[in-house]
Motif scaffolding. Structure first.
Motif, PDB file in Angstrom:
ATOM      1  N   THR A   1       4.661  -0.798   2.742  1.00 54.79           N
ATOM      2  CA  THR A   1       3.378  -0.170   2.446  1.00 54.79           C
ATOM      3  C   THR A   1       3.070   0.829   3.560  1.00 54.79           C
ATOM      4  O   THR A   1       3.572   0.710   4.686  1.00 54.79           O
ATOM      5  CB  THR A   1       2.233  -1.192   2.356  1.00 54.79           C
ATOM      6  N   GLU A   2       2.236   1.796   3.220  1.00 53.69           N
ATOM      7  CA  GLU A   2       1.826   2.806   4.208  1.00 53.69           C
ATOM      8  C   GLU A   2       0.448   3.312   3.808  1.00 53.69           C
ATOM      9  O   GLU A   2       0.303   3.964   2.759  1.00 53.69           O
ATOM     10  CB  GLU A   2       2.838   3.954   4.239  1.00 53.69           C
ATOM     11  N   GLY A   3      -0.557   2.967   4.618  1.00 51.19           N
ATOM     12  CA  GLY A   3      -1.914   3.365   4.264  1.00 51.19           C
ATOM     13  C   GLY A   3      -2.297   2.815   2.906  1.00 51.19           C
ATOM     14  O   GLY A   3      -2.211   1.610   2.655  1.00 51.19           O
ATOM     15  N   ASP A   4      -2.681   3.724   1.988  1.00 57.15           N
ATOM     16  CA  ASP A   4      -3.036   3.306   0.627  1.00 57.15           C
ATOM     17  C   ASP A   4      -1.855   3.413  -0.328  1.00 57.15           C
ATOM     18  O   ASP A   4      -2.030   3.407  -1.554  1.00 57.15           O
ATOM     19  CB  ASP A   4      -4.215   4.131   0.105  1.00 57.15           C
ATOM     20  N   PHE A   5      -0.638   3.516   0.215  1.00 57.08           N
ATOM     21  CA  PHE A   5       0.576   3.587  -0.599  1.00 57.08           C
ATOM     22  C   PHE A   5       1.145   2.179  -0.747  1.00 57.08           C
ATOM     23  O   PHE A   5       1.667   1.599   0.208  1.00 57.08           O
ATOM     24  CB  PHE A   5       1.584   4.524   0.081  1.00 57.08           C
ATOM     25  N   PHE A   6       1.039   1.619  -1.961  1.00 57.90           N
ATOM     26  CA  PHE A   6       1.538   0.275  -2.258  1.00 57.90           C
ATOM     27  C   PHE A   6       2.519   0.360  -3.438  1.00 57.90           C
ATOM     28  O   PHE A   6       2.153   0.070  -4.583  1.00 57.90           O
ATOM     29  CB  PHE A   6       0.376  -0.666  -2.618  1.00 57.90           C
ATOM     30  N   PRO A   7       3.741   0.781  -3.170  1.00 56.74           N
ATOM     31  CA  PRO A   7       4.684   1.011  -4.288  1.00 56.74           C
ATOM     32  C   PRO A   7       5.072  -0.290  -4.986  1.00 56.74           C
ATOM     33  O   PRO A   7       5.136  -1.354  -4.366  1.00 56.74           O
ATOM     34  CB  PRO A   7       5.885   1.642  -3.591  1.00 56.74           C
ATOM     35  N   ALA A   8       5.343  -0.193  -6.288  1.00 52.85           N
ATOM     36  CA  ALA A   8       5.754  -1.340  -7.090  1.00 52.85           C
ATOM     37  C   ALA A   8       7.205  -1.228  -7.544  1.00 52.85           C
ATOM     38  O   ALA A   8       7.712  -2.129  -8.201  1.00 52.85           O
ATOM     39  CB  ALA A   8       4.843  -1.475  -8.307  1.00 52.85           C
ATOM     40  N   SER A   9       7.857  -0.120  -7.209  1.00 51.75           N
ATOM     41  CA  SER A   9       9.236   0.098  -7.639  1.00 51.75           C
ATOM     42  C   SER A   9      10.038   0.684  -6.480  1.00 51.75           C
ATOM     43  O   SER A   9       9.502   1.448  -5.673  1.00 51.75           O
ATOM     44  CB  SER A   9       9.290   1.066  -8.821  1.00 51.75           C
TER      45      SER A   9
END
Length: 451
Positions: free
Chosen positions: A30-38
């Motif tokens: 994760t990075e800041g508001d980046f919460f990847p699902a793939s």
């Protein structure tokens, strides 16, 4: 539903048929508001039993589980690098909106999605990393919109107007090259690691008289191959006889009749930069040819790799072969050959502008300079010394099925920060040759998604 949400759901569905499990040894980045699902897991293996620094890694589009990705939808992460903590307000003000926020489970690393054929679709994911001997490393390509992540450019390429003609330039911070002659490479060394083209090209600064902090032109090309050039061996009965584009039978008849050239900047990325040359209407008297040639500079490398693809190849003689070469250095005191590699070592080399020197008697005398040429072993190169054109070390290469071949050129000099003498440059080239012949391997690649 937003366009971004729709896209992510589409990725999850696409990944579902590829991989339903992921090892628990690496958490999700994760990075800041980046919460990847793939994400796409990539395992890269060093097949050599020695350490590799700043090693190029290429993931070709055709092996990717998902290829329809924009560059801002890809974040490359090394899960073994410590995550960045929350940045200070001062850092955010200095860098701006592209500053990386607080991370978890690894750290993003610079990469490029490069469109090599300029059709609007990227062809390769490119990045550079270090490897231990025989090491396999896992990386993740996280999918999702994220524009953050700034990095200083380590390479540069552009076209500049130089001495009444258009000239392609490309460079790393260690070494630079340009094509004042359309087919044979000129070269400039750096006294300190830096990019100089953005400073020199717009101001039309001569590499021979540039301030010392910008380095110096250290190659006299004249009629030779210079730091690297291509040719054809059209007469198998005379192995020392070569054909070259700028010395064709029509070379003094103007561009309508002679071989002519066009130039393009293909890449200008932080890790590698590339220029392309197209040669048209090359008629040797023994055949007709056209080709496209690219030159690439890499971060922290003293070498450039050139790829040649003949789009027209109509030889009249059987046994015509591809070729490439470097000049025999002035004051060459020895050469070193190893399979498809030849290195020319020289001492007391005069690096100066001949016209300026005549008027002002100025010159730079280098204690050491070396240039090298490497052709991959897979192309089955054969060494050939060419006496003509002031003397050149060349490699003859059998014609390939797709009419494509490549070679590597490199240099070192006594006033640089690396490869300053014969021993250093010889070792550098032996290691470089091994790496060039043994690129790292993508040993596993698969898509993963969060449950």
């Amino acid at each position: 539903m937003s366009r971004i949400t729709t896209f992510i759901l589409g990725l999850v569905c696409a990944f579902a048929g590829v991989s339903r499990a992921f090892p628990a040894d690496y958490g999700w980045y994760t990075e800041g508001d980046f919460f990847p699902a793939s994400r796409i897991r990539v395992v890269v293996t060093n097949t050599l039993n020695f350490e590799r620094k700043d090693c190029p890694v290429i993931i070709r589009r055709e092996i990717m589980p998902l290829a329809s990705l924009e560059s801002r939808w890809v974040t490359l992460v090394d899960p073994t690098i410590p995550s960045q903590p929350k940045p200070s307000v001062e850092t955010l003000k200095k860098i701006g909106s592209g500053a990386t926020r607080e991370e978890t489970n690894g750290h993003w690393i610079p990469h490029q999605l490069d469109d090599l054929d300029q059709d609007g679709l990227w062809d390769e994911v490119f990045f550079m990393t270090d490897f231990k001997p025989l090491e396999s490393k896992t990386f993740f390509l996280y999918i999702g919109f994220n524009f953050r992540g700034k990095v200083e450019h380590e390479t540069h390429a552009e076209l500049g107007w130089y001495e009444k003609q258009l000239v392609p330039y490309w460079e790393s911070k260690l070494m630079g090259w340009k094509l004042w002659y359309s087919t044979d490479v000129d070269m400039f060394g750096k006294r300190e690691p830096m990019l100089v083209i953005p400073e020199e090209a717009p101001r039309h600064i001569s590499g021979y008289v540039a301030p010392s902090e910008f380095g110096h032109d250290i190659m006299t090309v004249s009629e030779t191959f210079g730091a690297g050039g291509l040719c054809l061996f059209e007469d198998p009965s005379q192995p020392g006889l070569i054909s070259r584009p700028r010395f064709n039978p029509y070379h003094d008849k103007g561009p309508v009749h002679a071989a002519r050239y066009s130039y393009h900047t293909v890449l200008n990325g932080p890790l590698r930069s590339m220029v392309k040359v197209r040669c048209l209407n090359w008629r040797t008297g023994r055949g007709e040819y056209e080709y496209e040639q690219t030159y690439t500079a890499y971060k922290n490398k003293s070498y450039s790799i050139s790829t040649v693809h003949f789009t027209m190849f109509l030889p009249e003689e059987r046994g015509t072969g591809f070729g490439c070469g470097i000049r025999k250095m002035p004051n060459e005191y020895t050469i070193f050959r190893n399979e498809g590699m030849v290195v020319s070592f020289a001492k007391d080399v005069i690096a100066s502008d001949p016209d300026v020197e005549k008027e002002w008697e100025t010159q730079l005398k280098l204690d050491f300079e070396g240039i090298a040429l490497v052709v991959p072993d897979s192309l089955k190169p054969r060494y050939q010394f060419v006496e003509a054109y002031e003397g050149n070390h060349a490699m003859c290469i059998p014609v390939t099925e797709n009419h494509t071949y490549e070679y590597l050129i490199a240099a070192g000099w006594s006033e640089g920060t690396v490869n300053r003498n014969e021993q250093e440059f010889r070792k550098y080239m032996l290691d470089t040759q091994k790496e060039y012949n043994n690129p790292v391997v993508i040993s596993d690649i698969k898509a993963e998604y969060k449950q």
